[in-house]
Design a protein around this motif. Structure first.
Motif, PDB file in Angstrom:
ATOM      1  N   VAL A  21     -23.036   5.261  16.385  1.00 40.33           N
ATOM      2  CA  VAL A  21     -23.826   6.248  17.117  1.00 40.33           C
ATOM      3  C   VAL A  21     -24.739   7.021  16.167  1.00 40.33           C
ATOM      4  CG1 VAL A  21     -23.743   8.229  18.685  1.00 40.33           C
ATOM      5  CG2 VAL A  21     -21.904   6.515  18.738  1.00 40.33           C
ATOM      6  N   MET A  22     -25.997   7.191  16.580  1.00 39.60           N
ATOM      7  CA  MET A  22     -26.940   8.071  15.896  1.00 39.60           C
ATOM      8  C   MET A  22     -27.195   9.282  16.784  1.00 39.60           C
ATOM      9  SD  MET A  22     -30.968   7.440  14.838  1.00 39.60           S
ATOM     10  CE  MET A  22     -30.661   6.409  13.391  1.00 39.60           C
ATOM     11  N   VAL A  23     -27.145  10.481  16.203  1.00 42.80           N
ATOM     12  CA  VAL A  23     -27.388  11.721  16.932  1.00 42.80           C
ATOM     13  C   VAL A  23     -28.709  12.311  16.442  1.00 42.80           C
ATOM     14  CG1 VAL A  23     -26.515  14.008  17.517  1.00 42.80           C
ATOM     15  CG2 VAL A  23     -24.904  12.119  17.108  1.00 42.80           C
ATOM     16  N   VAL A  24     -29.637  12.553  17.375  1.00 42.95           N
ATOM     17  CA  VAL A  24     -30.960  13.075  17.026  1.00 42.95           C
ATOM     18  C   VAL A  24     -31.191  14.347  17.827  1.00 42.95           C
ATOM     19  CG1 VAL A  24     -33.405  12.542  16.735  1.00 42.95           C
ATOM     20  CG2 VAL A  24     -31.711  10.680  16.728  1.00 42.95           C
ATOM     21  N   ASP A  25     -31.149  15.496  17.143  1.00 39.82           N
ATOM     22  CA  ASP A  25     -31.310  16.794  17.809  1.00 39.82           C
ATOM     23  C   ASP A  25     -31.765  17.801  16.761  1.00 39.82           C
ATOM     24  OD1 ASP A  25     -30.538  19.463  19.023  1.00 39.82           O
ATOM     25  OD2 ASP A  25     -29.900  18.119  20.638  1.00 39.82           O
ATOM     26  N   ASP A  26     -32.697  18.689  17.133  1.00 41.87           N
ATOM     27  CA  ASP A  26     -33.201  19.634  16.146  1.00 41.87           C
ATOM     28  C   ASP A  26     -32.231  20.778  15.867  1.00 41.87           C
ATOM     29  OD1 ASP A  26     -33.519  20.832  18.614  1.00 41.87           O
ATOM     30  OD2 ASP A  26     -35.413  21.806  18.095  1.00 41.87           O
ATOM     31  N   SER A  27     -31.158  20.895  16.633  1.00 45.70           N
ATOM     32  CA  SER A  27     -30.160  21.939  16.405  1.00 45.70           C
ATOM     33  C   SER A  27     -29.040  21.430  15.514  1.00 45.70           C
ATOM     34  CB  SER A  27     -29.575  22.420  17.742  1.00 45.70           C
ATOM     35  OG  SER A  27     -28.431  23.218  17.536  1.00 45.70           O
ATOM     36  N   VAL A  28     -28.849  22.078  14.368  1.00 45.01           N
ATOM     37  CA  VAL A  28     -27.770  21.685  13.464  1.00 45.01           C
ATOM     38  C   VAL A  28     -26.413  21.935  14.111  1.00 45.01           C
ATOM     39  CG1 VAL A  28     -27.700  23.927  12.281  1.00 45.01           C
ATOM     40  CG2 VAL A  28     -26.903  21.865  11.101  1.00 45.01           C
ATOM     41  N   VAL A  29     -26.341  22.952  14.978  1.00 47.25           N
ATOM     42  CA  VAL A  29     -25.091  23.242  15.676  1.00 47.25           C
ATOM     43  C   VAL A  29     -24.734  22.106  16.616  1.00 47.25           C
ATOM     44  CG1 VAL A  29     -23.955  24.781  17.323  1.00 47.25           C
ATOM     45  CG2 VAL A  29     -25.377  25.739  15.498  1.00 47.25           C
ATOM     46  N   VAL A  30     -25.721  21.646  17.387  1.00 50.73           N
ATOM     47  CA  VAL A  30     -25.473  20.560  18.339  1.00 50.73           C
ATOM     48  C   VAL A  30     -25.125  19.273  17.599  1.00 50.73           C
ATOM     49  CG1 VAL A  30     -26.527  19.109  20.112  1.00 50.73           C
ATOM     50  CG2 VAL A  30     -26.904  21.583  20.138  1.00 50.73           C
ATOM     51  N   ARG A  31     -25.860  18.973  16.536  1.00 47.10           N
ATOM     52  CA  ARG A  31     -25.558  17.754  15.766  1.00 47.10           C
ATOM     53  C   ARG A  31     -24.136  17.795  15.218  1.00 47.10           C
ATOM     54  NH1 ARG A  31     -30.536  18.865  13.328  1.00 47.10           N
ATOM     55  NH2 ARG A  31     -29.549  19.139  11.277  1.00 47.10           N
ATOM     56  N   GLY A  32     -23.760  18.940  14.667  1.00 49.62           N
ATOM     57  CA  GLY A  32     -22.420  19.059  14.101  1.00 49.62           C
ATOM     58  C   GLY A  32     -21.332  18.964  15.156  1.00 49.62           C
ATOM     59  N   LEU A  33     -21.576  19.595  16.302  1.00 50.03           N
ATOM     60  CA  LEU A  33     -20.582  19.593  17.361  1.00 50.03           C
ATOM     61  C   LEU A  33     -20.383  18.193  17.927  1.00 50.03           C
ATOM     62  CD1 LEU A  33     -18.793  21.584  18.953  1.00 50.03           C
ATOM     63  CD2 LEU A  33     -20.637  21.732  20.633  1.00 50.03           C
ATOM     64  N   ILE A  34     -21.489  17.515  18.239  1.00 52.35           N
ATOM     65  CA  ILE A  34     -21.388  16.152  18.772  1.00 52.35           C
ATOM     66  C   ILE A  34     -20.729  15.238  17.748  1.00 52.35           C
ATOM     67  CG2 ILE A  34     -22.711  14.127  19.503  1.00 52.35           C
ATOM     68  CD1 ILE A  34     -24.703  16.031  20.822  1.00 52.35           C
ATOM     69  N   GLY A  35     -21.076  15.431  16.487  1.00 52.07           N
ATOM     70  CA  GLY A  35     -20.462  14.627  15.438  1.00 52.07           C
ATOM     71  C   GLY A  35     -18.954  14.803  15.395  1.00 52.07           C
ATOM     72  N   ARG A  36     -18.485  16.035  15.559  1.00 55.64           N
ATOM     73  CA  ARG A  36     -17.038  16.276  15.543  1.00 55.64           C
ATOM     74  C   ARG A  36     -16.364  15.645  16.758  1.00 55.64           C
ATOM     75  NH1 ARG A  36     -18.719  21.327  13.705  1.00 55.64           N
ATOM     76  NH2 ARG A  36     -18.379  22.347  15.730  1.00 55.64           N
ATOM     77  N   TRP A  37     -17.012  15.765  17.921  1.00 52.62           N
ATOM     78  CA  TRP A  37     -16.434  15.130  19.113  1.00 52.62           C
ATOM     79  C   TRP A  37     -16.283  13.624  18.915  1.00 52.62           C
ATOM     80  CZ3 TRP A  37     -20.245  17.629  23.151  1.00 52.62           C
ATOM     81  CH2 TRP A  37     -19.921  18.987  23.308  1.00 52.62           C
ATOM     82  N   ILE A  38     -17.329  13.015  18.406  1.00 51.74           N
ATOM     83  CA  ILE A  38     -17.301  11.563  18.222  1.00 51.74           C
ATOM     84  C   ILE A  38     -16.274  11.164  17.169  1.00 51.74           C
ATOM     85  CG2 ILE A  38     -18.664   9.604  17.369  1.00 51.74           C
ATOM     86  CD1 ILE A  38     -21.071  10.825  18.841  1.00 51.74           C
TER      87      ILE A  38
END
Length: 421
Positions: A21-38
């Motif tokens: 999975v690649m996560v593309v979002d300008d929010s570092v919070v959203v990127r980090g959160l989705i990364g932890r979920w995954i």
């Protein structure tokens, strides 16, 4: 809808070839959160995380993701600009658009689907909303797993298999996993956030010819109704906006003889935009269904996001009913309530289509329409983004045909034109 999310059990070991999975979002919070979920899900893994579309495009070949979660509004290069560039570099890539529920973003998301994105996520408007939304987390993980697995099946690659001791899903239930061949197999845990249940495993139908003398690949088929249809009703989910655009682009004026009732799993705002797009491709009026309006031939009625749409007889008319009841099959709007009500109102003069989508919504409605004497066509597996809903309908043995998407429109035209089947 809401789901209980319990603490994730520790992994017992690495998973062979997890979905990338690649996560593309300008929010570092959203990127980090989705990364932890995954990272808490054994079957999937983050291989890249970027703050804008330009970086994602430059990296997509090297990172080689199966699935990209793509934000719309980003600096340097937005999601809509990045989408075709990524698909050009990596054909077959699964792209899930993540956008907030504004009209502008809904329009962009539906345009992205027409450009090759496979699905969309309704993202909470704030970072704190993303952090606290169990529903957003649930939908994200479910779609990544199912669409990633579907891509691997098409590519002939086996799905990732989690270690046996990863534990049970949050609800304490096990859900059916999809076999590499696209059917439904034995249950296994789906990780920390449980996916919406899929249809249970079904034994192969016998190859002996059923009533009407027809069968296909072990799936029983039943004869079409001898009655001329007085309504066309359609249920769909993942991949549905693209499939509906193809279908209505084909059938056009053929629907002048019948009203068309559509349930597409979509959130509020999105369904209004979808109706506008269907009006353009069909060249016929289309809008969200409104409480109490009389359904008329030549008009497309789309179930509004967040409400169930049904119909009922009112004297000599059939009228739209909207209700705010609980989700059905984890969905709102759901297909089963619409199909059940259409069967009551139109009986054997019903023609129903079950198109691409995850889950099994529409399975029970298929049975109801068949019991009322109506006809059902299911989209085939090869042309479906996910063969959950149409597969579930097909395995009831109550469909009259299972067809590729590009053959459904011509078939509908012939049926509505009075061709005997």
């Amino acid at each position: 809808m809401s789901f209980a999310v319990n603490a994730a059990p520790p992994r017992s070991g690495p998973v062979t070839d997890p979905i990338r999975v690649m996560v593309v979002d300008d929010s570092v919070v959203v990127r980090g959160l989705i990364g932890r979920w995954i990272d808490e899900e054994p079957e999937i893994a983050v291989v890249a995380s970027h703050r804008n579309g330009r970086l994602a495009v430059e990296d997509v070949e090297r990172s080689d993701p199966d699935v990209v979660i793509l934000d719309i509004e980003m600096p340097e290069m937005d999601g809509l600009t990045a989408l075709p560039k990524m698909l050009a570099k990596k054909p077959g890539l699964i792209v899930i658009i993540a956008s907030t529920l504004t009209r502008r973003n809904a329009e962009i998301s539906i345009r992205a689907l027409s450009l090759g994105a496979q699905d969309y996520l309704a993202k909470p408007e704030t970072n704190s909303g993303v952090t606290t939304s169990v529903e957003f987390r649930q939908e994200l993980l479910r779609k990544v797993k199912h669409l990633g697995a579907a891509r691997r099946r098409r590519a002939g690659r086996p799905p990732a298999v989690p270690p046996a001791s990863t534990g049970r899903p949050a609800s304490g239930r096990s859900f059916a996993a999809e076999r590499p061949g696209g059917g439904l197999g034995s249950t296994r845990p789906m990780g920390r956030a449980a996916a919406a249940p899929q249809p249970a495993a079904r034994p192969q139908q016998p190859h002996a010819a059923p009533i009407g003398g027809r069968s296909m690949a072990g799936i029983k088929l039943r004869p079409y109704s001898p009655q001329m249809p007085r309504v066309l009703t359609i249920g769909t989910s993942t991949g549905g906006p693209q499939a509906l655009a193809v279908l209505f682009g084909q059938i056009g004026r053929a629907i002048d003889k019948v009203p068309v009732l559509v349930t597409q799993h979509m959130p509020p705002t999105f369904t209004a935009i979808l109706a506008e797009h269907l009006a353009k491709v069909a060249g016929r009026p289309a809008h969200e269904g409104q409480e109490g309006e009389v359904v008329k031939p030549g008009i497309i009625y789309v179930a509004p996001g967040g409400k169930h749409m049904t119909v009922e007889k009112s004297g000599t008319d059939v009228v739209v009913r909207l209700n705010d009841g609980p989700p059905v099959n984890f969905c709102k709007p759901a297909v089963d309530p619409l199909f059940d009500s259409v069967a009551r109102a139109f009986g054997s003069s019903t023609l129903a289509l079950v198109l691409t989508g995850m889950g099994n919504d529409g399975e029970n409605g298929t049975r109801t329409i068949a019991r009322a004497g109506g006809s059902i066509i299911a989209q085939d597996e090869a042309s479906s983004v996910v063969w959950g809903m149409p597969g579930a309908a097909a395995h009831t043995g109550e469909c009259s045909e299972v067809l590729p998407l590009d053959q459904i429109g011509p078939k509908v035209i012939r049926i509505l034109g009075g061709q005997r089947l």
